[in-house]
Design an enzyme around this catalytic site. Structure first.
Site: not given
Ligand code: RIB
Ligand code: CA
Length: 309
Positions: A236-238
């Site tokens: 879940v990068h952002d």
């Protein structure tokens, strides 16, 4: 009670962008959302941004921006995010279209009118680069830029991460702007995974939002679990670009010189991070975010979803 960090999120929703919007709306003074072509075409990322804001009951403005990179040919990430950019859930129709198609103007005007705004780009950096080029005073007016992108390894190639690879010329402008810059790259974002236990915790929250986000993350996780040896859920990068500002205690960060490769046959879009241990290191231009305490960080995401459910 410290006041909330003022920010504009520039995004290309995108499953993890959706999570970043939710946590920014919960923990920051979110002034607006701007959209850029990236995971999907601009019309889709703009539609998706509005849908996410609708799902959390937010009337915040959405301003659409660049529909293609500065120089590079357009590429999307439909193989990860689906054709719509937000596949995998039964989504409502957006309540309305964008408030304007002038993301760059919104960024410039907002940062001239309001002191101490952070720009938080979590897609290709086209809008941010255009704003920096159009307004030479912008760099000294904003509090800084906290972006998701880059890393010591890539996901589009062995070297380049999607956001910076998609528009390397824009990334080069941003990394040379001279102001405060924080970079949450794949080294840290791969530590924040939507594991089955975390998905179950989201799904256990009653309401449409948790159910939609759990469906989205389950869809988003398929490609990660299918491709990666050591991942039990999507990275879940952002949200890391938001949480490293709102919850800095959960992250480890260090200053480095970071340059963007523009010409390499195999490395275009790569972040060249200078990690040499010199007594007088190369002057840093970037705070690189390296690690996250993933469990409490994901708990912040879950609480934010519960807050808006
Ligand atoms: O490489 C990960 C980045 O590319 C994230 O921002 C994701 O949303 C995609 O845009
Ligand atoms: Ca994104």
């Amino acid at each position: 009670m410290t006041s909330k960090i003022k920010m504009i999120v520039d995004c290309d929703p995108g499953h993890d962008d959706a999570m970043a919007i939710v946590v920014a709306a919960r923990h920051a003074d979110l002034l607006g959302v701007t959209t850029v072509a990236g995971n999907a075409p601009l019309s889709s990322t703009t539609r998706n941004a509005r849908i996410v804001l609708d799902l959390i009951g937010s009337e915040l403005p959405v301003h659409s921006g660049a529909n293609r990179p500065l120089v590079a040919p357009p590429h999307d990430a439909s193989h990860v995010h689906g054709k719509s950019g937000l596949d995998g859930a039964d989504l409502p129709e957006p309540s309305r279209g964008p408030d304007s198609e002038n993301a760059v103007e919104f960024i410039i005007e907002t940062c001239r009118a309001t002191e101490g705004v952070w720009l938080v780009p979590i897609g290709p950096l086209t809008n941010i680069a255009l704003a920096l080029r159009a307004a030479p005073d912008l760099g000294s007016r904003i509090a800084g830029i906290s972006l998701m992108g880059g890393g010591t390894f890539g996901n589009v190639s062995a070297a380049a991460e999607f956001n910076l690879w998609a528009d390397p010329e824009a990334a080069d402008i941003v990394f040379r702007y001279g102001g405060k810059l924080m970079m949450s790259g794949l080294d840290v974002t791969h530590q924040l995974q939507s594991t089955p236990e975390r998905l179950a915790a989201i799904r256990a929250i009653p309401g449409q939002l948790p159910n939609v986000l759990a469906d989205l993350l389950a869809f988003y996780s398929k490609s990660y679990i299918n491709h990666h040896l050591n991942m039990t859920g999507a990275a879940v990068h952002d949200p890391c670009a938001v949480l490293s500002l709102t919850h800095p205690q959960l992250f480890t960060i260090s200053p480095h010189r970071v340059d963007i490769e523009l010409r390499g046959e195999h490395t275009r879009g790569m972040t060249m991070i200078d990690r040499r241990q010199y007594k007088t290191p190369t002057a840093p231009n970037c705070e690189v975010v390296w690690n996250v305490d993933a469990s409490p960080a994901f708990d912040v995401l879950i609480e934010a979803i519960s807050h808006f459910a």
